[in-house]
Design a protein around this motif. Structure first.
Motif, PDB file in Angstrom:
ATOM      1  N   GLU A 220     -15.705 -22.144  16.064  1.00  0.00           N
ATOM      2  CA  GLU A 220     -15.711 -23.423  14.892  1.00  0.00           C
ATOM      3  C   GLU A 220     -16.416 -24.954  15.588  1.00  0.00           C
ATOM      4  O   GLU A 220     -16.255 -25.213  17.050  1.00  0.00           O
ATOM      5  CB  GLU A 220     -14.012 -23.667  14.937  1.00  0.00           C
ATOM      6  N   PHE A 221     -16.842 -25.283  15.107  1.00  0.00           N
ATOM      7  CA  PHE A 221     -18.333 -25.898  15.704  1.00  0.00           C
ATOM      8  C   PHE A 221     -17.670 -27.224  14.563  1.00  0.00           C
ATOM      9  O   PHE A 221     -16.719 -28.017  13.860  1.00  0.00           O
ATOM     10  CB  PHE A 221     -19.712 -25.787  15.236  1.00  0.00           C
ATOM     11  N   THR A 222     -18.289 -28.068  15.691  1.00  0.00           N
ATOM     12  CA  THR A 222     -17.517 -30.441  15.182  1.00  0.00           C
ATOM     13  C   THR A 222     -18.207 -30.184  13.739  1.00  0.00           C
ATOM     14  O   THR A 222     -18.322 -31.635  13.399  1.00  0.00           O
ATOM     15  CB  THR A 222     -18.024 -31.139  15.973  1.00  0.00           C
ATOM     16  N   ALA A 226     -24.517 -28.370  12.859  1.00  0.00           N
ATOM     17  CA  ALA A 226     -24.164 -27.932  14.419  1.00  0.00           C
ATOM     18  C   ALA A 226     -24.509 -26.681  15.075  1.00  0.00           C
ATOM     19  O   ALA A 226     -24.823 -25.074  15.040  1.00  0.00           O
ATOM     20  CB  ALA A 226     -23.514 -28.335  15.184  1.00  0.00           C
ATOM     21  N   GLY A 227     -23.179 -25.600  13.577  1.00  0.00           N
ATOM     22  CA  GLY A 227     -23.350 -24.509  12.995  1.00  0.00           C
ATOM     23  C   GLY A 227     -24.596 -23.654  12.637  1.00  0.00           C
ATOM     24  O   GLY A 227     -24.461 -22.823  13.626  1.00  0.00           O
ATOM     25  N   ALA A 242     -22.345 -14.375  11.256  1.00  0.00           N
ATOM     26  CA  ALA A 242     -22.191 -14.529   9.711  1.00  0.00           C
ATOM     27  C   ALA A 242     -21.404 -16.078   9.690  1.00  0.00           C
ATOM     28  O   ALA A 242     -20.353 -15.967  10.231  1.00  0.00           O
ATOM     29  CB  ALA A 242     -21.297 -13.670   9.573  1.00  0.00           C
ATOM     30  N   GLY A 243     -21.523 -17.108   8.502  1.00  0.00           N
ATOM     31  CA  GLY A 243     -21.261 -17.482   7.604  1.00  0.00           C
ATOM     32  C   GLY A 243     -19.877 -17.867   7.125  1.00  0.00           C
ATOM     33  O   GLY A 243     -18.975 -16.020   7.868  1.00  0.00           O
ATOM     34  N   THR A 244     -19.100 -18.682   7.179  1.00  0.00           N
ATOM     35  CA  THR A 244     -17.760 -18.024   6.812  1.00  0.00           C
ATOM     36  C   THR A 244     -17.384 -19.556   4.673  1.00  0.00           C
ATOM     37  O   THR A 244     -18.108 -20.197   5.015  1.00  0.00           O
ATOM     38  CB  THR A 244     -16.762 -19.008   7.228  1.00  0.00           C
ATOM     39  N   GLN A 249     -18.169 -24.536   8.784  1.00  0.00           N
ATOM     40  CA  GLN A 249     -18.142 -24.690  10.048  1.00  0.00           C
ATOM     41  C   GLN A 249     -17.958 -23.304  11.287  1.00  0.00           C
ATOM     42  O   GLN A 249     -18.249 -24.475  12.152  1.00  0.00           O
ATOM     43  CB  GLN A 249     -17.424 -26.307  10.359  1.00  0.00           C
ATOM     44  N   THR A 250     -17.405 -23.019  10.975  1.00  0.00           N
ATOM     45  CA  THR A 250     -17.088 -21.551  11.361  1.00  0.00           C
ATOM     46  C   THR A 250     -17.957 -20.080  11.137  1.00  0.00           C
ATOM     47  O   THR A 250     -18.317 -19.876  10.064  1.00  0.00           O
ATOM     48  CB  THR A 250     -15.601 -21.228  11.436  1.00  0.00           C
ATOM     49  N   LEU A 251     -18.380 -20.303  12.412  1.00  0.00           N
ATOM     50  CA  LEU A 251     -19.404 -19.110  12.157  1.00  0.00           C
ATOM     51  C   LEU A 251     -18.852 -17.750  12.989  1.00  0.00           C
ATOM     52  O   LEU A 251     -17.647 -17.768  13.877  1.00  0.00           O
ATOM     53  CB  LEU A 251     -20.250 -19.142  13.149  1.00  0.00           C
ATOM     54  N   ARG A 252     -18.972 -16.619  12.315  1.00  0.00           N
ATOM     55  CA  ARG A 252     -18.205 -14.903  12.615  1.00  0.00           C
ATOM     56  C   ARG A 252     -18.606 -14.273  13.531  1.00  0.00           C
ATOM     57  O   ARG A 252     -20.043 -13.972  13.240  1.00  0.00           O
ATOM     58  CB  ARG A 252     -18.129 -14.568  11.270  1.00  0.00           C
ATOM     59  N   ILE A 253     -17.699 -14.047  14.517  1.00  0.00           N
ATOM     60  CA  ILE A 253     -19.043 -12.791  15.151  1.00  0.00           C
ATOM     61  C   ILE A 253     -17.787 -11.233  14.784  1.00  0.00           C
ATOM     62  O   ILE A 253     -17.077 -11.517  15.300  1.00  0.00           O
ATOM     63  CB  ILE A 253     -19.199 -13.257  16.941  1.00  0.00           C
TER      64      ILE A 253
END
Length: 264
Positions: A220-222, A226-227, A242-244, A249-253
Motif C-alpha cells: 500500500e502506497f500513500t 506512487a503506486g 496487479a493493481g486492486t 493505492q495498493t498493488l498486489r504481488i
C-alpha cells in the motif's frame, strides 16, 4: 456483503460488490443486499438484528477470507469465529468467496481455514481451473444441496460441468495437494513478506504498509500516483504486479505458488 468487497461483475455478484464505479452504470441491481464494514463483527450483528426486527430476514453473509481487490485486507483473527457464531445464532448462512484465496494462495488450501471456521457455502474459481480453463464451483453442505433434490433442473447451465474444464480442475486439485502448494505458499510468504516490509520501511514518504498471507501480498502506497510509478518501474524490469479494483493505492504481488526462493 461488506464495504471493500469484490465478488464479480455479473448481475448477482455485482450486487454484492461494493464499489460505486462498477455498480452505478448497472443500477438497479438485485435488491436486498446490504454492505457493512469488513472485519467488524459488531456491525454485522447489528445489521442482522435490525433486519430481523423489521421482518427483512437476512438469508446469508458473503465474505472474502482476505479482501483481494479491496487491497489485501486481512481481518482480525477473531472476526470469522465471531461471524460463524452470529450466523449460527440467527440462522443465517455463511458464504466464503474463495475465488482469490482458494487453492493454496494464502498458505492454506482454503483461506477460511486460517480462522478455524467451516462455512455453509464456498465459491471457487480462478486457480481452480489451473490457470488454463475457466471454471467455477459452488461447494456446500448436504443439507443445502438437498434443497435441489425435488427439482434438480431449477438451476442448470449449458456448459456447466463440461468434461474438459472439469478435467483441468481435477488436475489442478491433484497438483495442489501432491506438490504441497499451500505449504509452499506459506513458507515462501513467511520468507518474502518480512523482507518486503523491511524494504518499504526505507521509503516511508511513499510506502504506507506491506502485508499479506502466504503469496497473497499487498503493497500500500500513500497515493495512487506512487503506486502507478512503482508498478511502471517493476513492469520495466520484467516484474508483473496487479493493481486492486477497489483500493487503487495498493498493488498486489501474487506470484505462482511454484516460484523459487531465488526468484523471490
Amino acid at each position: 456483503a461488506t464495504i471493500g468487497a469484490f465478488h464479480g461483475k455479473s448481475m448477482g455478484s455485482l450486487s454484492a460488490t461494493s464499489k460505486v464505479i462498477f455498480r452505478k452504470p448497472f443500477l438497479p441491481l438485485i435488491p436486498g443486499f446490504r454492505h457493512i464494514p469488513y472485519g467488524d463483527a459488531d456491525a454485522l450483528e447489528k445489521e442482522i438484528a435490525s433486519a430481523e426486527y423489521t421482518g427483512e430476514d437476512i438469508a446469508a453473509v458473503i465474505l472474502e477470507p482476505i479482501q483481494g481487490e479491496g487491497g489485501v485486507i486481512i481481518p482480525p483473527d477473531d472476526y470469522f469465529p465471531q461471524v460463524r457464531e452470529i450466523c449460527n445464532r440467527y440462522g443465517v448462512l455463511l458464504i466464503a468467496d474463495e475465488i482469490q484465496t482458494g487453492m493454496g494462495r494464502t498458505g492454506k488450501l482454503f483461506g477460511i481455514e486460517h480462522y478455524g471456521v467451516v462455512p455453509d457455502i464456498m465459491a471457487l474459481g480462478k486457480a481452480f481451473g489451473g490457470a488454463i480453463m475457466p471454471i467455477g464451483a459452488f461447494i456446500s453442505t448436504k443439507e443445502i444441496w438437498e434443497k435441489m433434490t425435488p427439482n434438480p433442473f431449477l438451476h442448470t447451465t449449458t456448459f456447466g460441468g463440461n468434461p474438459i474444464a472439469c478435467a483441468a480442475a481435477i488436475a489442478a486439485i491433484n497438483v495442489t495437494l501432491e506438490e504441497r502448494l499451500p505449504e509452499q505458499a506459506a513458507e515462501k510468504g513467511n520468507y518474502f513478506i518480512p523482507k518486503l516490509i523491511d524494504l518499504m520501511s526505507n521509503y516511508k514518504n511513499i510506502c504506507a504498509e506491506g502485508r499479506g498471507r502466504g503469496l497473497l501480498i499487498g503493497m500500500e502506497f500513500t497515493s495512487d500516483e506512487a503506486g502507478y510509478e512503482v508498478a511502471k518501474g517493476l513492469f520495466e524490469r520484467g516484474v508483473l504486479v496487479a493493481g486492486t479494483l477497489i483500493h487503487a493505492q495498493t498493488l498486489r504481488i501474487e506470484p505462482p505458488l511454484t516460484i523459487t526462493k531465488a526468484e523471490l
